[in-house]
Design a protein around this motif. Structure first.
Motif, PDB file in Angstrom:
ATOM      1  N   PRO A  48      -3.531 -85.232  -4.106  1.00 21.03           N
ATOM      2  CA  PRO A  48      -4.728 -84.850  -4.859  1.00 21.03           C
ATOM      3  C   PRO A  48      -5.597 -83.864  -4.065  1.00 21.03           C
ATOM      4  O   PRO A  48      -5.740 -83.988  -2.850  1.00 21.03           O
ATOM      5  N   VAL A  49      -6.145 -82.895  -4.766  1.00 14.54           N
ATOM      6  CA  VAL A  49      -7.094 -81.928  -4.207  1.00 14.54           C
ATOM      7  C   VAL A  49      -8.157 -81.656  -5.263  1.00 14.54           C
ATOM      8  O   VAL A  49      -7.963 -81.946  -6.435  1.00 14.54           O
ATOM      9  N   SER A  50      -9.263 -81.079  -4.845  1.00 16.59           N
ATOM     10  CA  SER A  50     -10.311 -80.671  -5.785  1.00 16.59           C
ATOM     11  C   SER A  50     -10.586 -79.186  -5.599  1.00 16.59           C
ATOM     12  O   SER A  50     -11.308 -78.794  -4.681  1.00 16.59           O
ATOM     13  N   PRO A  51      -9.995 -78.336  -6.446  1.00 17.19           N
ATOM     14  CA  PRO A  51     -10.261 -76.905  -6.335  1.00 17.19           C
ATOM     15  C   PRO A  51     -11.733 -76.599  -6.603  1.00 17.19           C
ATOM     16  O   PRO A  51     -12.404 -77.309  -7.361  1.00 17.19           O
ATOM     17  N   LEU A  52     -12.222 -75.562  -5.959  1.00 17.75           N
ATOM     18  CA  LEU A  52     -13.575 -75.101  -6.231  1.00 17.75           C
ATOM     19  C   LEU A  52     -13.552 -73.587  -6.350  1.00 17.75           C
ATOM     20  O   LEU A  52     -12.684 -72.934  -5.768  1.00 17.75           O
ATOM     21  N   THR A  53     -14.487 -73.062  -7.121  1.00 22.41           N
ATOM     22  CA  THR A  53     -14.553 -71.624  -7.341  1.00 22.41           C
ATOM     23  C   THR A  53     -15.763 -71.066  -6.615  1.00 22.41           C
ATOM     24  O   THR A  53     -16.872 -71.574  -6.750  1.00 22.41           O
ATOM     25  N   VAL A  54     -15.522 -70.022  -5.824  1.00 24.56           N
ATOM     26  CA  VAL A  54     -16.573 -69.336  -5.075  1.00 24.56           C
ATOM     27  C   VAL A  54     -16.365 -67.838  -5.276  1.00 24.56           C
ATOM     28  O   VAL A  54     -15.254 -67.331  -5.058  1.00 24.56           O
ATOM     29  N   ASP A  55     -17.405 -67.145  -5.691  1.00 22.44           N
ATOM     30  CA  ASP A  55     -17.333 -65.698  -5.920  1.00 22.44           C
ATOM     31  C   ASP A  55     -16.174 -65.328  -6.835  1.00 22.44           C
ATOM     32  O   ASP A  55     -15.486 -64.332  -6.622  1.00 22.44           O
ATOM     33  N   GLY A  56     -15.921 -66.169  -7.855  1.00 18.21           N
ATOM     34  CA  GLY A  56     -14.893 -65.877  -8.831  1.00 18.21           C
ATOM     35  C   GLY A  56     -13.467 -66.166  -8.380  1.00 18.21           C
ATOM     36  O   GLY A  56     -12.521 -65.899  -9.119  1.00 18.21           O
ATOM     37  N   ARG A  57     -13.297 -66.708  -7.193  1.00 21.93           N
ATOM     38  CA  ARG A  57     -11.965 -67.045  -6.696  1.00 21.93           C
ATOM     39  C   ARG A  57     -11.867 -68.554  -6.504  1.00 21.93           C
ATOM     40  O   ARG A  57     -12.853 -69.207  -6.182  1.00 21.93           O
ATOM     41  N   ALA A 134     -20.654 -75.363   6.435  1.00 24.58           N
ATOM     42  CA  ALA A 134     -20.416 -73.990   6.900  1.00 24.58           C
ATOM     43  C   ALA A 134     -20.047 -73.988   8.381  1.00 24.58           C
ATOM     44  O   ALA A 134     -19.123 -73.277   8.796  1.00 24.58           O
ATOM     45  N   ALA A 135     -20.742 -74.787   9.173  1.00 26.90           N
ATOM     46  CA  ALA A 135     -20.469 -74.849  10.609  1.00 26.90           C
ATOM     47  C   ALA A 135     -19.081 -75.414  10.909  1.00 26.90           C
ATOM     48  O   ALA A 135     -18.514 -75.144  11.967  1.00 26.90           O
ATOM     49  N   ALA A 136     -18.526 -76.177   9.988  1.00 31.65           N
ATOM     50  CA  ALA A 136     -17.212 -76.799  10.185  1.00 31.65           C
ATOM     51  C   ALA A 136     -16.064 -75.966   9.622  1.00 31.65           C
ATOM     52  O   ALA A 136     -14.916 -76.414   9.607  1.00 31.65           O
ATOM     53  N   ALA A 137     -16.350 -74.751   9.195  1.00 27.64           N
ATOM     54  CA  ALA A 137     -15.338 -73.936   8.511  1.00 27.64           C
ATOM     55  C   ALA A 137     -14.098 -73.676   9.353  1.00 27.64           C
ATOM     56  O   ALA A 137     -12.999 -73.505   8.810  1.00 27.64           O
ATOM     57  N   ASP A 138     -14.225 -73.670  10.662  1.00 26.86           N
ATOM     58  CA  ASP A 138     -13.066 -73.406  11.516  1.00 26.86           C
ATOM     59  C   ASP A 138     -12.221 -74.647  11.761  1.00 26.86           C
ATOM     60  O   ASP A 138     -11.155 -74.558  12.370  1.00 26.86           O
ATOM     61  N   GLU A 139     -12.671 -75.811  11.300  1.00 27.99           N
ATOM     62  CA  GLU A 139     -11.956 -77.061  11.553  1.00 27.99           C
ATOM     63  C   GLU A 139     -11.050 -77.491  10.405  1.00 27.99           C
ATOM     64  O   GLU A 139     -10.360 -78.503  10.517  1.00 27.99           O
ATOM     65  N   VAL A 140     -11.068 -76.765   9.320  1.00 28.94           N
ATOM     66  CA  VAL A 140     -10.302 -77.144   8.124  1.00 28.94           C
ATOM     67  C   VAL A 140      -9.360 -76.006   7.734  1.00 28.94           C
ATOM     68  O   VAL A 140      -9.466 -74.901   8.255  1.00 28.94           O
ATOM     69  N   ALA A 141      -8.449 -76.289   6.813  1.00 29.40           N
ATOM     70  CA  ALA A 141      -7.591 -75.248   6.247  1.00 29.40           C
ATOM     71  C   ALA A 141      -8.114 -74.921   4.852  1.00 29.40           C
ATOM     72  O   ALA A 141      -8.319 -75.817   4.043  1.00 29.40           O
ATOM     73  N   VAL A 142      -8.352 -73.651   4.601  1.00 30.95           N
ATOM     74  CA  VAL A 142      -8.834 -73.191   3.302  1.00 30.95           C
ATOM     75  C   VAL A 142      -7.759 -72.277   2.720  1.00 30.95           C
ATOM     76  O   VAL A 142      -7.314 -71.330   3.377  1.00 30.95           O
ATOM     77  N   PHE A 143      -7.342 -72.585   1.490  1.00 28.33           N
ATOM     78  CA  PHE A 143      -6.334 -71.781   0.803  1.00 28.33           C
ATOM     79  C   PHE A 143      -6.922 -71.247  -0.492  1.00 28.33           C
ATOM     80  O   PHE A 143      -7.517 -71.998  -1.263  1.00 28.33           O
ATOM     81  N   GLU A 144      -6.716 -69.953  -0.718  1.00 29.75           N
ATOM     82  CA  GLU A 144      -7.053 -69.398  -2.021  1.00 29.75           C
ATOM     83  C   GLU A 144      -5.856 -69.631  -2.931  1.00 29.75           C
ATOM     84  O   GLU A 144      -4.704 -69.460  -2.520  1.00 29.75           O
ATOM     85  N   THR A 145      -6.133 -70.063  -4.165  1.00 33.35           N
ATOM     86  CA  THR A 145      -5.055 -70.214  -5.145  1.00 33.35           C
ATOM     87  C   THR A 145      -5.112 -69.015  -6.073  1.00 33.35           C
ATOM     88  O   THR A 145      -6.176 -68.671  -6.586  1.00 33.35           O
ATOM     89  N   ARG A 146      -3.985 -68.381  -6.244  1.00 35.35           N
ATOM     90  CA  ARG A 146      -3.881 -67.213  -7.123  1.00 35.35           C
ATOM     91  C   ARG A 146      -2.778 -67.469  -8.134  1.00 35.35           C
ATOM     92  O   ARG A 146      -1.816 -68.180  -7.827  1.00 35.35           O
ATOM     93  N   PRO A 147      -2.877 -66.882  -9.327  1.00 33.95           N
ATOM     94  CA  PRO A 147      -1.777 -67.035 -10.281  1.00 33.95           C
ATOM     95  C   PRO A 147      -0.465 -66.641  -9.604  1.00 33.95           C
ATOM     96  O   PRO A 147      -0.405 -65.659  -8.860  1.00 33.95           O
ATOM     97  N   ALA A 148       0.566 -67.426  -9.847  1.00 30.43           N
ATOM     98  CA  ALA A 148       1.845 -67.221  -9.166  1.00 30.43           C
ATOM     99  C   ALA A 148       2.459 -65.886  -9.498  1.00 30.43           C
ATOM    100  O   ALA A 148       2.462 -65.453 -10.649  1.00 30.43           O
ATOM    101  N   ALA A 149       2.981 -65.256  -8.459  1.00 36.43           N
ATOM    102  CA  ALA A 149       3.809 -64.066  -8.654  1.00 36.43           C
ATOM    103  C   ALA A 149       5.148 -64.529  -9.207  1.00 36.43           C
ATOM    104  O   ALA A 149       5.532 -65.682  -9.032  1.00 36.43           O
ATOM    105  N   HIS A 150       5.837 -63.666  -9.866  1.00 43.47           N
ATOM    106  CA  HIS A 150       7.138 -64.050 -10.421  1.00 43.47           C
ATOM    107  C   HIS A 150       8.111 -64.363  -9.277  1.00 43.47           C
ATOM    108  O   HIS A 150       8.227 -63.625  -8.323  1.00 43.47           O
TER     109      HIS A 150
END
Length: 157
Positions: A48-57, A134-150
């Motif tokens: 389980p994950v909870s996606p979030l949208t920031v600046d349209g991404r 914000a201060a902990a941003a370097d301690e986690v993994a952040v992935f952008e999800t994009r519509p899959a390429a073929h």
């Protein structure tokens, strides 16, 4: 903050229940299931994950940067997001830009308030203040999800 904390013992059974409910078509709040091919077996692995949208991404965060699902995401570069019975194939691009990572983490406590306790429990933050995230941003993994390429069907999770 250090990553010496631990996740609650009830989390694994709760994750199994969440995955079951999603398979039955019952979405829960902001929670999605991300399924990624295992980096050694290629077998689908779901969490389980909870996606979030920031600046349209859209982004997903692994509170433990070296968690199995984060390592699988790095290796595969793609996965499937499921919410209830709806699913979407996505490419997963790890965010390395520190400014973007901070913006995403700053938004997390507002966008995914039920997830804050996990970060506190892991010792990543002490409270729900956006500045702490914000201060902990370097301690986690952040992935952008994009519509899959073929890609060929065999490469799908």
């Amino acid at each position: 903050m250090s990553d010496t904390g631990t996740l609650p013992g009830w989390l694994k059974p709760a994750n199994r229940l969440v995955k079951l409910l999603h398979r039955l078509g019952v979405p829960l709040g902001t929670i999605h299931i991300i399924t990624i091919p295992g980096r050694t077996t290629g077998e689908p692995r779901s969490t389980p994950v909870s996606p979030l949208t920031v600046d349209g991404r859209r982004y997903v965060i692994a509170g433990l940067a070296d968690s199995s699902w984060a390592r699988n995401a790095r290796a595969a570069g793609h996965g499937r997001l499921t919410r209830g019975r709806a699913h979407e194939d996505v490419d997963l691009v790890e965010v390395t830009d520190p400014a973007v990572r901070r913006r995403v983490m700053t938004a997390f406590p507002t966008e995914v308030p039920h997830g804050v306790q996990f970060f506190i429990r892991l010792g990543i933050v002490e409270g729900a203040e956006p500045a702490q995230f914000a201060a902990a941003a370097d301690e986690v993994a952040v992935f952008e999800t994009r519509p899959a390429a073929h890609r060929p069907a065999a490469a799908q999770p």
